[in-house]
Design a protein around this motif. Structure first.
Motif, PDB file in Angstrom:
ATOM      1  N   ALA A   1     -37.798  44.438   8.942  1.00  0.00           N
ATOM      2  CA  ALA A   1     -36.977  45.382   9.696  1.00  0.00           C
ATOM      3  C   ALA A   1     -37.681  45.861  10.955  1.00  0.00           C
ATOM      4  N   THR A   2     -39.007  46.026  10.886  1.00  0.00           N
ATOM      5  CA  THR A   2     -39.761  46.592  12.001  1.00  0.00           C
ATOM      6  C   THR A   2     -40.083  45.549  13.068  1.00  0.00           C
ATOM      7  N   TYR A   3     -40.560  44.379  12.646  1.00  0.00           N
ATOM      8  CA  TYR A   3     -41.138  43.444  13.605  1.00  0.00           C
ATOM      9  C   TYR A   3     -40.267  42.236  13.912  1.00  0.00           C
ATOM     10  N   VAL A   4     -39.265  41.948  13.082  1.00  0.00           N
ATOM     11  CA  VAL A   4     -38.409  40.786  13.331  1.00  0.00           C
ATOM     12  C   VAL A   4     -37.090  41.207  13.965  1.00  0.00           C
ATOM     13  N   VAL A   5     -36.395  42.159  13.334  1.00  0.00           N
ATOM     14  CA  VAL A   5     -35.082  42.572  13.865  1.00  0.00           C
ATOM     15  C   VAL A   5     -35.160  43.895  14.623  1.00  0.00           C
ATOM     16  N   HIS A   6     -36.351  44.517  14.651  1.00  0.00           N
ATOM     17  CA  HIS A   6     -36.596  45.748  15.414  1.00  0.00           C
ATOM     18  C   HIS A   6     -35.594  46.855  15.061  1.00  0.00           C
ATOM     19  N   MET A   7     -35.445  47.085  13.749  1.00  0.00           N
ATOM     20  CA  MET A   7     -34.512  48.098  13.249  1.00  0.00           C
ATOM     21  C   MET A   7     -35.225  49.077  12.310  1.00  0.00           C
ATOM     22  N   GLU A   8     -36.469  49.407  12.666  1.00  0.00           N
ATOM     23  CA  GLU A   8     -37.230  50.323  11.817  1.00  0.00           C
ATOM     24  C   GLU A   8     -36.509  51.658  11.670  1.00  0.00           C
TER      25      GLU A   8
ATOM     26  N   VAL B   1     -32.820  32.153  10.775  1.00  0.00           N
ATOM     27  CA  VAL B   1     -32.292  32.796  11.980  1.00  0.00           C
ATOM     28  C   VAL B   1     -33.395  33.602  12.650  1.00  0.00           C
ATOM     29  N   PRO B   2     -33.814  33.274  13.857  1.00  0.00           N
ATOM     30  CA  PRO B   2     -34.965  33.932  14.489  1.00  0.00           C
ATOM     31  C   PRO B   2     -34.799  35.434  14.676  1.00  0.00           C
ATOM     32  N   VAL B   3     -33.804  35.855  15.461  1.00  0.00           N
ATOM     33  CA  VAL B   3     -33.598  37.286  15.722  1.00  0.00           C
ATOM     34  C   VAL B   3     -32.102  37.575  15.605  1.00  0.00           C
ATOM     35  N   PRO B   4     -31.611  37.809  14.383  1.00  0.00           N
ATOM     36  CA  PRO B   4     -30.177  38.050  14.220  1.00  0.00           C
ATOM     37  C   PRO B   4     -29.756  39.382  14.820  1.00  0.00           C
ATOM     38  N   SER B   5     -28.494  39.474  15.220  1.00  0.00           N
ATOM     39  CA  SER B   5     -27.961  40.731  15.736  1.00  0.00           C
ATOM     40  C   SER B   5     -27.842  41.728  14.588  1.00  0.00           C
ATOM     41  N   PRO B   6     -27.745  43.031  14.895  1.00  0.00           N
ATOM     42  CA  PRO B   6     -27.624  44.029  13.826  1.00  0.00           C
ATOM     43  C   PRO B   6     -26.499  43.735  12.842  1.00  0.00           C
TER      44      PRO B   6
ATOM     45  N   TYR C   1     -26.699  43.254   8.821  1.00  0.00           N
ATOM     46  CA  TYR C   1     -25.910  44.002   7.838  1.00  0.00           C
ATOM     47  C   TYR C   1     -25.173  43.049   6.887  1.00  0.00           C
ATOM     48  N   THR C   2     -24.605  41.999   7.454  1.00  0.00           N
ATOM     49  CA  THR C   2     -23.862  41.039   6.630  1.00  0.00           C
ATOM     50  C   THR C   2     -24.774  40.318   5.650  1.00  0.00           C
ATOM     51  N   LEU C   3     -25.937  39.886   6.140  1.00  0.00           N
ATOM     52  CA  LEU C   3     -26.876  39.183   5.270  1.00  0.00           C
ATOM     53  C   LEU C   3     -27.378  40.081   4.150  1.00  0.00           C
ATOM     54  N   LEU C   4     -27.620  41.345   4.451  1.00  0.00           N
ATOM     55  CA  LEU C   4     -28.073  42.269   3.412  1.00  0.00           C
ATOM     56  C   LEU C   4     -26.980  42.532   2.387  1.00  0.00           C
TER      57      LEU C   4
ATOM     58  N   SER D   1     -47.394  38.687  17.403  1.00  0.00           N
ATOM     59  CA  SER D   1     -47.311  37.389  18.063  1.00  0.00           C
ATOM     60  C   SER D   1     -46.152  36.591  17.467  1.00  0.00           C
ATOM     61  N   PRO D   2     -45.663  35.579  18.183  1.00  0.00           N
ATOM     62  CA  PRO D   2     -44.607  34.725  17.615  1.00  0.00           C
ATOM     63  C   PRO D   2     -45.006  34.121  16.268  1.00  0.00           C
ATOM     64  N   ARG D   3     -46.266  33.785  16.144  1.00  0.00           N
ATOM     65  CA  ARG D   3     -46.751  33.230  14.866  1.00  0.00           C
ATOM     66  C   ARG D   3     -46.630  34.257  13.742  1.00  0.00           C
ATOM     67  N   SER D   4     -46.980  35.501  14.038  1.00  0.00           N
ATOM     68  CA  SER D   4     -46.899  36.554  13.033  1.00  0.00           C
ATOM     69  C   SER D   4     -45.447  36.836  12.653  1.00  0.00           C
ATOM     70  N   VAL D   5     -44.547  36.878  13.631  1.00  0.00           N
ATOM     71  CA  VAL D   5     -43.130  37.103  13.354  1.00  0.00           C
ATOM     72  C   VAL D   5     -42.569  35.988  12.477  1.00  0.00           C
ATOM     73  N   LEU D   6     -42.954  34.747  12.794  1.00  0.00           N
ATOM     74  CA  LEU D   6     -42.517  33.613  11.980  1.00  0.00           C
ATOM     75  C   LEU D   6     -43.034  33.742  10.545  1.00  0.00           C
ATOM     76  N   THR D   7     -44.266  34.186  10.410  1.00  0.00           N
ATOM     77  CA  THR D   7     -44.848  34.370   9.080  1.00  0.00           C
ATOM     78  C   THR D   7     -44.038  35.382   8.267  1.00  0.00           C
ATOM     79  N   ILE D   8     -43.666  36.481   8.904  1.00  0.00           N
ATOM     80  CA  ILE D   8     -42.885  37.507   8.202  1.00  0.00           C
ATOM     81  C   ILE D   8     -41.527  36.954   7.794  1.00  0.00           C
ATOM     82  N   ARG D   9     -40.873  36.208   8.692  1.00  0.00           N
ATOM     83  CA  ARG D   9     -39.584  35.605   8.358  1.00  0.00           C
ATOM     84  C   ARG D   9     -39.703  34.651   7.178  1.00  0.00           C
ATOM     85  N   LEU D  10     -40.746  33.841   7.191  1.00  0.00           N
ATOM     86  CA  LEU D  10     -40.927  32.868   6.113  1.00  0.00           C
ATOM     87  C   LEU D  10     -41.298  33.552   4.798  1.00  0.00           C
ATOM     88  N   LEU D  11     -41.987  34.676   4.876  1.00  0.00           N
ATOM     89  CA  LEU D  11     -42.310  35.413   3.649  1.00  0.00           C
ATOM     90  C   LEU D  11     -41.058  36.002   3.012  1.00  0.00           C
TER      91      LEU D  11
END
Length: 454
Positions: A256-263, A314-319, A323-326, A398-408
């Motif tokens: 929520a904080t680092y991928v979709v920026h919705m903290e 999905v790299p950076v989904p819209s809000p 919501y739909t995915l959740l 970094s892009p690598r870190s964001v990708l890591t969070i998405r994959l986790l």
């Protein structure tokens, strides 16, 4: 076969999970921060406090199950634990949030190890017999799913409340130590009630009706439990499922904080996920009745895996996509809450048929013991992967870190859930097989009854 349960019997049993949820959720979210930032305990020592508590927790689970299986009182095997543990369970929770004055770091460390371990002792003294009681309240294949859905309703709803309200109470006080003590007393007032309600509202079947008690040593019973082949498959499913849930929970705030920026909307995101899970509990009870527990579990978990795969892709989904995915994830996560705990009791009946003994406490205690160790290991792996992926706390990732969070959050957790599906493929107890087990048990007990002339 045991009679079906009324709505209120299921309601009051499910309400009993409130104590466990309130204690577990608040401790998981706030205790480490409290130790380091309020009690001013060295972070390394604070980590050891949590580790010591987890170790003690894991040890006491199967031991409590073993003791409750062997207990014989006029009140039953499980219910005496409820009345005995209620007040200590609540009071020891308050002890954890007191800041002793004028203690050295060593003194604080000893105090919090003692307080945390003492609270865990009474937590376990209630939680393990409480869970074991579910297998004794009803032997109906579908009724067990319904009973567990009531428990999960209170678990999910109170988990959401316990994630938000305690912090709001603390923030009302200028003094943080006083705020945490006030929060602890408020939580203790809630914790003390459900064990007493369950004690009053439930009745255990007579000992003669639940089979002979196990009389082997503790380790001998562990070996006998693990010799139950369907249970081994169900246990792996249970471990993989809760490991997946715990990994998603642990990584979700990073997502929520680092991928979709919705903290700032994190509370809303949690609410969508968990409220959806609550609303779909009746659906999964219905699906279990129509399809059987095994098929319903595989369908629900496969749905979760598909949603998690989309989240990872999905790299950076819209809000609104988030919501739909959740919402969709909540549908599947709902099945993860209600079905695993409804499957394990069926293995206990098979054990009784093959060995002539009832050991619900051992099954639940051992399952909880391994689940806690497995989840702790999975979370530790998450930390290592975050570090290897270049994560830096509080920084622009970094892009690598964001990708890591998405994959986790999507890939790693989805892979774990797949382990639960594979485990269930080897689970042999269908509705028909379970009804046959129940029929054989009923015939055996009828033959052994004095009224039959046996």
């Amino acid at each position: 076969m045991r009679q079906r349960l009324s709505f209120w019997q299921k309601f009051f049993y499910g309400f009993g999970d409130t104590s466990n949820t309130v204690s577990y959720t608040i401790t998981s979210l706030l205790f480490l921060f409290f130790l380091t930032d309020v009690a001013h305990l060295n972070p390394a020592l604070a980590g050891v406090v949590l580790l010591a508590g987890k170790f003690w927790d894991a040890v006491t689970d199967p031991l409590t199950g073993y003791i409750s299986d062997h207990l014989r009182t006029p009140l039953g095997r499980r219910r005496p634990f409820f009345i005995a543990a209620a007040l200590p369970f609540a009071l020891t929770f308050v002890l954890m949030w007191i800041v002793p004055q004028q203690l050295s770091q060593g003194g604080l460390f000893v105090y919090y190890v003692f307080a945390y371990s003492l609270h865990i002792t009474f937590f376990t003294a209630y939680a393990v017999p409480y869970q074991a009681l579910a297998a004794e309240l009803t032997g109906d294949y579908d009724e067990r799913t319904a009973l567990n859905s009531f428990r999960m309703f209170f678990s999910i709803v109170l988990g959401l409340v316990a994630a938000v309200l305690p912090r709001a109470i603390v923030e009302r006080f200028v003094s943080a130590p006083r705020g945490y003590v006030a929060m602890a007393w408020a939580a203790a007032a809630i914790i003390v009630v459900p064990p007493l309600v369950v004690f009053v509202a439930t009745r255990e079947p007579p000992l003669a009706a639940v089979g002979r008690r196990a009389r082997d040593s503790f380790m001998a019973e562990v070996r006998q439990v693990l010799a139950n082949k369907p249970y081994r498959a169900a246990l792996l499913m249970y471990l993989f499922t809760w490991m997946g849930v715990d990994v998603v929970s642990a990584v979700f705030l990073y997502y929520a904080t680092y991928v979709v920026h919705m903290e700032a909307q994190s509370s809303l995101l949690f609410a969508i996920l968990f409220i959806t899970a609550v609303l779909f509990l009746p659906f999964w009870v219905w699906a279990s009745g129509r399809l059987g527990k095994k098929t319903a579990y595989i369908a629900g978990t496969a749905f979760v895996v598909c949603v998690l795969a989309v989240i990872a892709a999905v790299p950076v989904p819209s809000p609104w996509v988030v919501y739909t995915l959740l919402f969709l994830a909540g549908i599947g996560i709902s099945s993860s809450h209600v079905l695993p705990s409804a499957i394990i009791p069926d293995c206990i009946e098979l054990d009784e048929l093959e060995s002539g003994t009832r050991r619900e406490g051992m099954y639940y205690g051992f399952s909880t013991f391994l689940q806690k160790l497995a989840s702790a290991g999975a979370i530790a792996v998450v930390g290592v992967i975050l570090s290897l992926g270049g994560y830096v706390a509080g920084a622009v990732q970094s892009p690598r870190s964001v990708l890591t969070i998405r994959l986790l959050v999507g890939g790693f957790s989805g892979f774990i859930f797949l382990g639960g599906i594979v485990s269930m493929l080897f689970y042999p107890i269908t509705r028909e097989r379970y009804q046959d087990i129940q029929r054989q048990l009923a015939e055996r007990k009828a033959a052994a009854s004095p009224e039959t002339g046996a």
